[in-house]
Design an enzyme around this catalytic site. Structure first.
Site, mmCIF file in Angstrom:
data_model
loop_
_atom_site.group_PDB
_atom_site.id
_atom_site.type_symbol
_atom_site.label_atom_id
_atom_site.label_comp_id
_atom_site.label_asym_id
_atom_site.label_seq_id
_atom_site.Cartn_x
_atom_site.Cartn_y
_atom_site.Cartn_z
ATOM 1 C CG HIS A 29 -0.872 4.282 4.815
ATOM 2 N ND1 HIS A 29 -1.448 3.888 5.880
ATOM 3 C CD2 HIS A 29 -0.162 2.989 4.353
ATOM 4 C CE1 HIS A 29 -1.357 2.553 6.283
ATOM 5 N NE2 HIS A 29 -0.658 2.026 5.103
ATOM 6 C CB CYS A 46 -0.952 -0.013 1.285
ATOM 7 S SG CYS A 46 -0.275 -0.422 2.890
#
Lengths: 327, 327
Positions: free
Chosen positions: A234, A121
C-alpha cells in the site's frame, strides 16, 4: 491472508517456538504443509481441545471465524493475536502496533487467556510514519489518501488483477469475480461497504483505530481509500497538521531514528518510496517529506508512505506482538 | 498531446472553422493527415508567413516551442491558445478554464494578437469540481492527492506502460526508457523535477495556477502528485476547507447544476468515478461527496474527481477557449 505468510515471518525472525499447530476450518483439515524440516497436518479448529496447550494463537481468517473461535482459545488460556476487525474496537482488547503503543498490552500475560488485536493494514502503515512525528509535535489533524494494493482483498484478488490485465492487453473483456469492475489499468474507491456518513469501512477504520492506538479521542482524521492496480504493498499520501511547529529537517531526523521506518527521499534523482520497492520488506518507507506550504509556522508536513500490506500490515505486526508476549 | 486530439475535439464539437492549417517542426513538415473529407499537408511552423491569416493558433508542443514560436503568431495577429506551461504564470496572459473564469479573457479579441494559456491538466480537473463549491462557501484550504495517468507524459509513456505490463506478466525485466523505474503494477511520485521547497513542478502548478485562476492570492493549496498505471484519465482525492458551512446535500445540488460536471456517487452499489469511466468523455466526474469528519461546523468536504487528461485536461479546454473567442 494465508497461514504461509505467518510461517515465512516466523521462520525469517527465528521466532522461538516449541511447537506449531496449524488450525483451519473442517474443510481444510487433513491438508499437509511443509515448514522448516517438518510436515504439518492441518487440524480442525472446531474440534474439542483444538487449543489445548496453545500459548499464542495467531488468527487470520476473517471476523466471523475470530468471533466464533477466539473465545474457545481464550478459555483454554491462549493469548489470541487477531488479524480481523472483530475485536479491534472492543474497549477490553488492546489494539497494538509494537513500535507505536506497546504499553497498551502491558497487562497481557502468557498463560492468561486474552485477545490482542492487530490493526488494519492501512492504519499500521500510516501510523508507523506518523507516530514518531506525533510524539514530537502532536498531530491534531491528518488527511490521508491511500493507494491500496490487490493483496488487501486476498490472493484471489491478486490473481484477478493479473488475469484482467492479460485479458485487457489481449483486447478481451476483463473477468470481474472478486471486484465488480475493471481493476486492470484502472483505480476505484475501496470496495468496503459505504456507511451512513459516506465514508467506507476502510476509511472509518483509519479514523477510529488511530484514535484508539494513540489514546487520543480528539485527533481529527479523514481518509479517502482507493484501490490501485498494484500487487501487495500500500501507499499513502499523508498531510499532517501539528500543534507545535516541526520543520522538515527535524522531521527527517526523527524518522531516521524511528524503528521499523526507512527514509527514501532522494530529491535530485526523484527517488521516493514505491509499493514495488517495499514489497516483501519489513520496514515502512517514508519519503516526499516536506513542509506543507498551506500551513503557517511550520505546523504542517506532507509525507508519502509505502508498506508491504501483507508483511508489516498484517503477519509481521502480529508476530511482533507475539514476540512481545515472550519478553 | 497529439494534434489528432485537437482535430477529434474540433470535429466532435462542430467547431466552425473556415480553414485549418497544421503546423509542426521542420522534421514533421510534409507529412499528410486526413481530416473530415480532406487531406492536409503539415507545414513548417518556422517558415516565413506560417501564421499569416491565422485567427486562432492552438499550440501543444511543449514550453520551448511555445516560447520560440508563439510571439510570431501573436505578431501576425493570431490569438494563441497555448497548452504548455510557458506563459501560464505571465501576469499579462489569462489562464482560463471556460466554466471557471471566462472573465479573465474578456479583453482578448480575435484579430488582435494575444496569448491565452490552458492550465495544467490536474489543475483543470480539480477546479472543475472545486470551483462551484468555492463560489458558494469560499475554499480557504485544499489538500489534493493525485492518481495520474500515463497520458500526461505523452503517447510514448502510454506505450511504455503497455510494454512493461506485457514484460512483467511474462516474467521479464521491464523496459524503462520514458520513466526511470517500473510503472507496471507500481505507482510512483510524479516524475516532474523537484523544486527547492520539496514540491515537484506538477504540484506547484496546482498551487500557483489555482491562485491565479481563482484570482485569490490567499487560497492555501497543498498537493502530492503520484503516477498510477492507468492510461489516459487522472483521478484526484480532494479535501476542502471552507470559510462558510456547506453541507453535503447542498454540495451535491451545486455540483449537479455545474456545467461540465457529472456526479457519480452511488453509495449502495459502491459506484463512484473511475479513470476508465471518464476516458474519452468531456465531463469531469465527481463522487465520494461527503462531509469531512475532521472539520467542525460542516466547513469541510471530501470529494473524489476523475477527468480525461487529454480531453478536458488539454484539447477540449483549449477548443472551448477558442469557441469563446468566436462569441
Amino acid at each position: 491472508m494465508k497461514a504461509t505468510e505467518f510461517l515465512r515471518v516466523i521462520s525469517s525472525r527465528d521466532f522461538p517456538y516449541r511447537s506449531i499447530r496449524l488450525l483451519a476450518s473442517e474443510r481444510s483439515a487433513g491438508k499437509r504443509l511443509p515448514f522448516e524440516d517438518r510436515e504439518y497436518t492441518v487440524q480442525d479448529l472446531a474440534a474439542p481441545g483444538a487449543f489445548d496447550g496453545v500459548d499464542i494463537a495467531l488468527f487470520s481468517a476473517g471476523g466471523g471465524v475470530s468471533r466464533k473461535h477466539a473465545p474457545a482459545a481464550v478459555a483454554s488460556g491462549a493469548v489470541v493475536v487477531d488479524n480481523s476487525s472483530a475485536f479491534r474496537m472492543d474497549p477490553e482488547v488492546p489494539l497494538v502496533i509494537p513500535e507505536v503503543n506497546p504499553e497498551a498490552m502491558a497487562h497481557v500475560r502468557l498463560g492468561q487467556g486474552a485477545i490482542v488485536a492487530n490493526p488494519n493494514c492501512s492504519t499500521i502503515i500510516c501510523l508507523m510514519a506518523a507516530t514518531p512525528l506525533h510524539r514530537y509535535a502532536k498531530v491534531v489533524r491528518m488527511v490521508v489518501s491511500t493507494y491500496q494494493a490487490a493483496s488487501g482483498a486476498g490472493a484471489a484478488a491478486m490473481e484477478e488483477l493479473k488475469l484482467q490485465t492479460q485479458e485487457v492487453l489481449a483486447g478481451k473483456a476483463p473477468t470481474c469475480n472478486i471486484f465488480s469492475q475493471q481493476y486492470a489499468f484502472n483505480i476505484f474507491s475501496h470496495n468496503a461497504p459505504i456507511l451512513e456518513n459516506g465514508y467506507n469501512e476502510e476509511e472509518m477504520k483509519m479514523v477510529k483505530e488511530t484514535r484508539k492506538i494513540w489514546n487520543d479521542k480528539d485527533v481529527k482524521v479523514t481518509a479517502t481509500c482507493i484501490r490501485v492496480p498494484v500487487m501487495r504493498a500500500h501507499a499513502e499520501s499523508v498531510n499532517l497538521q501539528f500543534e507545535k511547529s516541526l520543520d522538515e529537517d527535524t522531521a527527517r531526523e526523527i524518522l531516521r531514528a524511528a524503528e521499523g521506518v526507512t527514509i527514501i527521499d532522494d530529491r535530485p534523482s526523484n527517488r521516493f518510496p514505491t509499493p514495488l520497492e517495499v514489497s516483501d520488506k519489513d520496514d515502512v518507507a517514508v519519503g516526499r517529506i516536506r513542509q506543507d506550504l498551506s500551513q503557517d509556522d511550520n505546523k504542517g508536513l506532507d509525507i508519502f508512505v509505502c508498506g508491504d500490506q501483507i508483511r508489516k500490515g498484517a503477519a509481521l505486526n502480529a508476530v511482533q506482538i507475539a514476540e512481545m508476549l515472550l519478553k
